[in-house]
Design an enzyme around this catalytic site. Structure first.
Site, PDB file in Angstrom:
ATOM      1  N   CYS A 293      42.119  46.566  41.499  1.00 32.14           N
ATOM      2  CA  CYS A 293      41.275  45.976  40.458  1.00 32.14           C
ATOM      3  C   CYS A 293      41.484  46.689  39.130  1.00 32.14           C
ATOM      4  CB  CYS A 293      39.804  46.049  40.873  1.00 32.14           C
ATOM      5  SG  CYS A 293      38.690  45.417  39.620  1.00 32.14           S
TER       6      CYS A 293
ATOM      7  N   CYS B  82      38.334  47.273  37.003  1.00 34.56           N
ATOM      8  CA  CYS B  82      37.446  48.322  37.527  1.00 34.56           C
ATOM      9  C   CYS B  82      38.027  49.711  37.250  1.00 34.56           C
ATOM     10  CB  CYS B  82      37.262  48.215  39.035  1.00 34.56           C
ATOM     11  SG  CYS B  82      37.014  46.568  39.662  1.00 34.56           S
ATOM     12  N   ASP B  83      39.323  49.865  37.470  1.00 34.92           N
ATOM     13  CA  ASP B  83      39.917  51.208  37.529  1.00 34.92           C
ATOM     14  C   ASP B  83      40.902  51.525  36.408  1.00 34.92           C
ATOM     15  OD1 ASP B  83      38.522  51.518  39.908  1.00 34.92           O
ATOM     16  OD2 ASP B  83      40.195  50.817  41.132  1.00 34.92           O
TER      17      ASP B  83
END
Ligand code: NAP
Length: 324
Positions: A136, A139-140
């Site tokens: 992701c 997200c990261d």
């Protein structure tokens, strides 16, 4: 205590499920949408949705998720944060959905449980998950600010997320097993024109190595079998999806990959259960088709409930893999 009983139970609050909930609740049906993660499904973790009509400049995935959720709730859909672990038929024709927080009963069910990212299966992938390996970018990506990352895959997801990552990191290397990506033309043009993106084509990831963090990928040429190392701070894997349908084994017919078979009006093999969105065999996996499928499924469920109330049994047409 009176049991929780719904006219329509929607499984999954992605674009398909939220639209099904919107249509069902707006038709005056008592509707619940069960979600095990965050509303929005895959778009909740997508940077920019650029091909959903009505947003000429594109719209951020989390923003679109919130708008869809708000609209479904406005008409009375009840969002339940839980996971459906199974569906059992009841004698009166309704379905009992087992969940960690207690079972719910519904006369109709719309499965909009979507799909999740496939794992590569390369040595080191599990060991470095969360320590350099991610599925992701939104997200990261920020963990790798100013660093060098790789993206594995050649589809729309790999290129969309690769482009997103160029805004955060210094260099993105896209590793694809063939010599040509399969992503949409527009995405390919944008990725090829981006100076932060470099390509390693016709290679697969043979292994992932490092210490407490991922440090390098071992790549193997699919042309001549030769090996090379690529130093990276992180790798993002976008090699396709796996349907979230394991909890329906033995309940509805699925294809060999687990996607749910349906009729053109999205009925599954089980009476009173419809499927919408990426969990369906033949789905185009687009936000715009998912919302259309959510609407079809809800309208079909509404008609079925009308026939149920009139005491009629619907004919059950043949199932197939349908591209709508
Ligand atoms: P996808 O289209 O199935 O592409 C998967 C990619 O991963 C392919 O390039 C495939 O290579 C590669 N791959 C598969 N298994 C691999 C393995 N074991 N090792 C190395 N490479 C592997 O998946 P996706 O990109 O996640 O997209 C899924 C669906 O969502 C698609 O229908 C897509 O159109 C849709 N989507 C749309 C948008 C958008 O419209 N903006 C954005 C994201 C996703 P090959 O090409 O060689 O098979």
């Amino acid at each position: 205590m009176a049991e929780d009983r719904f006219d329509v139970l929607v499984i999954g609050a992605g674009p398909a499920g939220l639209t099904a909930g919107l249509y069902a609740s707006r038709a005056g049906l008592k509707t619940a949408i069960v979600e095990k993660g965050a509303p929005g499904g895959q778009i909740a973790t997508t940077d920019l949705v650029d091909n959903y009509p009505g947003f000429p400049e594109g719209i951020l995935g989390p923003d679109l998720s919130q708008l869809m959720e708000k609209q479904a709730v406005r008409f009375g859909s009840q969002l339940i944060y839980d996971e459906v672990t199974g569906l059992k038929p009841r004698e009166d024709g309704s379905w009992e959905a087992t969940m960690y927080g207690g079972a719910k009963v519904a006369r109709t069910v719309i499965v909009a449980s979507g799909a999740y990212e496939r794992k590569l299966g390369a040595p080191g992938e599990d060991r470095f998950r969360g320590r350099g390996v991610s599925y992701c970018a939104i997200c990261d990506g920020a963990f790798f600010k100013g660093g060098k990352v790789a993206v594995v895959g050649g589809g729309d997801s790999a290129l969309t997320e690769g482009l997103y990552l160029t805004r955060v990191v210094e260099e993105v290397t896209i590793i694809h097993r063939r010599d040509e990506p399969r992503a949409a033309y527009d995405l390919q043009q944008r990725a090829k024109a981006n100076p932060k993106i470099r390509w390693i084509l016709s290679h697969v990831v043979e292994g992932m190595e490092g210490d407490d963090q991922l440090r390098r990928l071992i790549l193997r040429s699919t042309k001549d079998g030769s090996l090379q190392e690529l130093q990276v701070d992180g790798v993002f894997i976008y090699i396709g999806m796996v349907p979230n349908t394991g909890f329906l084994a033995g309940v509805v017919e699925r294809d060999e990959a687990g996607y749910i078979l349906a009729t053109p009006s999205l009925q599954t093999s089980a009476p009173g259960i419809w499927v919408a969105g990426d969990a369906r065999a033949g789905s185009l996996a687009q936000v715009s088709t998912a919302v259309g499928e959510g609407a079809i499924a809800a309208l079909e469920a509404e008609a079925y409930l009308g026939r149920w109330e009139a005491g009629q049994k619907p004919p059950w047409p043949r199932l197939e893999k349908v591209t709508l």
